[in-house]
Design a protein around this motif. Structure first.
Motif, short mmCIF file in Angstrom:
data_model
loop_
_atom_site.label_atom_id
_atom_site.label_comp_id
_atom_site.label_asym_id
_atom_site.label_seq_id
_atom_site.Cartn_x
_atom_site.Cartn_y
_atom_site.Cartn_z
N LYS A 41 0.83 -1.23 0.00
CA LYS A 41 0.00 0.00 0.00
C LYS A 41 0.85 1.26 0.00
O LYS A 41 0.35 2.36 -0.28
CB LYS A 41 -0.96 0.00 1.18
N ASN A 42 2.13 1.12 0.33
CA ASN A 42 3.04 2.28 0.37
C ASN A 42 3.78 2.51 -0.94
O ASN A 42 4.60 3.41 -1.05
CB ASN A 42 4.05 2.13 1.50
N THR A 44 3.61 3.81 -4.59
CA THR A 44 2.77 4.68 -5.41
C THR A 44 3.52 5.10 -6.66
O THR A 44 4.75 4.94 -6.75
CB THR A 44 2.34 5.95 -4.64
N ASN A 46 4.31 7.91 -7.42
CA ASN A 46 5.22 9.00 -7.07
C ASN A 46 6.33 8.55 -6.13
O ASN A 46 7.00 9.37 -5.51
CB ASN A 46 4.43 10.15 -6.42
N LEU A 48 7.85 5.95 -2.87
CA LEU A 48 7.42 5.39 -1.59
C LEU A 48 6.63 6.43 -0.80
O LEU A 48 7.04 7.59 -0.69
CB LEU A 48 8.63 4.96 -0.76
N SER A 49 5.52 6.00 -0.25
CA SER A 49 4.73 6.87 0.62
C SER A 49 4.91 6.41 2.06
O SER A 49 4.72 5.23 2.37
CB SER A 49 3.24 6.80 0.24
N PHE A 50 5.25 7.34 2.92
CA PHE A 50 5.42 7.02 4.34
C PHE A 50 4.22 7.50 5.16
O PHE A 50 4.31 7.62 6.37
CB PHE A 50 6.73 7.62 4.87
N GLU A 51 3.10 7.76 4.47
CA GLU A 51 1.87 8.09 5.18
C GLU A 51 1.18 6.81 5.62
O GLU A 51 1.28 5.78 4.97
CB GLU A 51 0.94 8.91 4.27
N LYS A 52 0.47 6.89 6.71
CA LYS A 52 -0.26 5.74 7.26
C LYS A 52 0.65 4.51 7.34
O LYS A 52 0.32 3.42 6.87
CB LYS A 52 -1.51 5.43 6.42
N ASN A 85 2.90 -2.02 -9.08
CA ASN A 85 3.31 -0.68 -8.64
C ASN A 85 4.80 -0.62 -8.32
O ASN A 85 5.20 -0.29 -7.20
CB ASN A 85 2.51 -0.23 -7.42
#
Length: 401
Positions: A41-42, A44, A46, A48-52, A85
């Protein structure tokens, strides 16, 4: 897309030219602060997402590092749930990965990571994985499948030229998508500029409680509907998951029988109604139009039907979906296992009442923005098609490099 032999190119399986491994399969104990644990889920478009994100201890991080250390330049690839992804790692902080594949490159690698990134996004890899991925609602692709992926392998200098061409085209797509996002957020900016925050009401509009302006109807209880009441291609019903970015996307495989629909008239939707999710994420709304009138308000939803001439549907829909209203609704549901709206909460909402002329001007402004968004979406779809065509030519050796 099929692979045709190009003179001077190889067609190996990935496991022969890359070190393909995966992250931990264990479920470490999560802590409030520590090392981030990346899952699919991390990943994206854009990066790596470090949100949530969930965090693990140093001891768990060290244990995962022994087998699944991630280095700068590696490619991560989702293996469970959201398969794919791919993301090229720009390692600016330490983290571990779980149920995510890691493509690592040898010191004198035969393949460029940027080139492989686009190969992994290609149609022929997606189809190879689609044939082999397992699972029903939870998709899964194994290391064996990833290691066995057959790919086109031109010489390194050709790979870098192909990657450079695709990167430029890809950046154009991303820039256009960013503009689309800005157009989406502009609608709320226009609303705030014209009317102010509806919760704090800085412009000092007169207000009225929602129950004085509209009827609020909670969706039916689960006991009112049974398994045999659902069919494919019947009357569309709207649950919270069917409301996406202000649009209604029904699931035509799960619809209501006409017979059952007729027995529950209180939940029939009319043009101008505001349908709203009452469970889970707050502020998820959509306006019922001519296309969706006559559909059914599902068990996890409610609808607001205006009964007063003081507010217009488009204006009230924006009030109910703005970010400050979403925050306020979440605060009213604190302590609940799952946020759940009820009539008491909704009736207590104080709605600002701007002039009729200003509300009409807002509707005109929104129509302009919607047309711009539509045109931008069409342009993005065209760019996507061109990019996919470009990738096919690239991996068939048909680009004039």
């Amino acid at each position: 897309m099929s692979l045709n032999a190009v003179i001077g190119w190889g067609y190996p399986v990935l496991g022969d030219i890359c070190d393909v491994r995966d992250g931990t399969h264990e479920s470490p104990k999560y802590i409030e602060r520590g090392y981030p644990l990346i899952t699919s889920k991390n990943l994206t478009e854009n990066g790596l997402s470090f949100e949530k994100i969930s965090f693990i201890s140093k001891a768990d991080y060290d244990a995962i590092e022994k087998r699944s250390a991630v280095a700068d330049g590696d490619i991560l690839y989702g293996m469970i749930g959201t398969v794919g992804n791919p993301v090229i790692v720009k390692k600016e902080r330490d983290f571990s990965v779980k149920n995510v594949a890691i493509f690592k490159f040898k010191e004198e690698s035969l393949i460029s990571n940027k080139y492989l990134f686009y190969v992994l996004n290609s149609d022929f890899v997606t189809r190879q994985i689609g044939k082999e991925s397992k699972g029903g609602t939870q998709k899964f692709v194994s290391l064996k499948v990833l290691r066995g992926l057959k790919i086109p392998l031109p010489p390194l200098d050709i790979q870098k030229k192909i990657a450079a061409v695709l990167e430029k085209a890809d950046q154009l797509r991303k820039d256009c998508k960013l503009l689309e996002q800005e157009l989406n957020s502009l609608a709320q900016s226009v609303f705030i500029e014209m009317f102010g925050d509806p919760i704090t009401n800085p412009k000092g509009w007169e207000t009225a409680s929602l129950d004085c302006l509209a009827k609020v109807q909670i969706g039916p209880f689960g006991s009112q509907l049974h398994k045999e009441d659902y069919i494919a291609d019947g009357i569309p019903l709207i649950n919270p998951t069917h409301i996406v970015k202000g649009q209604i996307i029904p699931d035509m495989n799960l619809t209501l029988t006409p017979e059952k629909f007729e027995t529950l008239p209180n939940y029939h939707l009319k043009a101008g109604d505001i349908v709203m999710g009452r469970r889970g994420e707050m502020g998820r709304t959509a306006l019922i139009d001519e296309r969706s009138q006559g559909w059914f308000c599902g068990t996890g939803s409610l609808y607001i039907r205006i009964t007063s001439p003081l507010v217009q549907p488009v204006f009230l829909n924006s009030v109910m979906s703005c970010s400050s209203m979403k925050t306020w609704l979440e605060e009213q549901s604190l302590g609940a296992t799952m946020p759940n709206l009820n009539k008491k909460i909704l009736h207590s909402i104080q709605v600002p009442i701007p002039t009729e002329e200003l509300q009409k001007n807002y509707l005109v402004a929104l129509k302009v923005l919607r047309q711009q968004r539509k045109e931008q979406k069409e342009y993005i779809n065209e760019l996507d098609s061109l990019f996919n065509s470009l990738m096919q030519k690239a991996f068939k050796g048909e680009l004039n490099l």
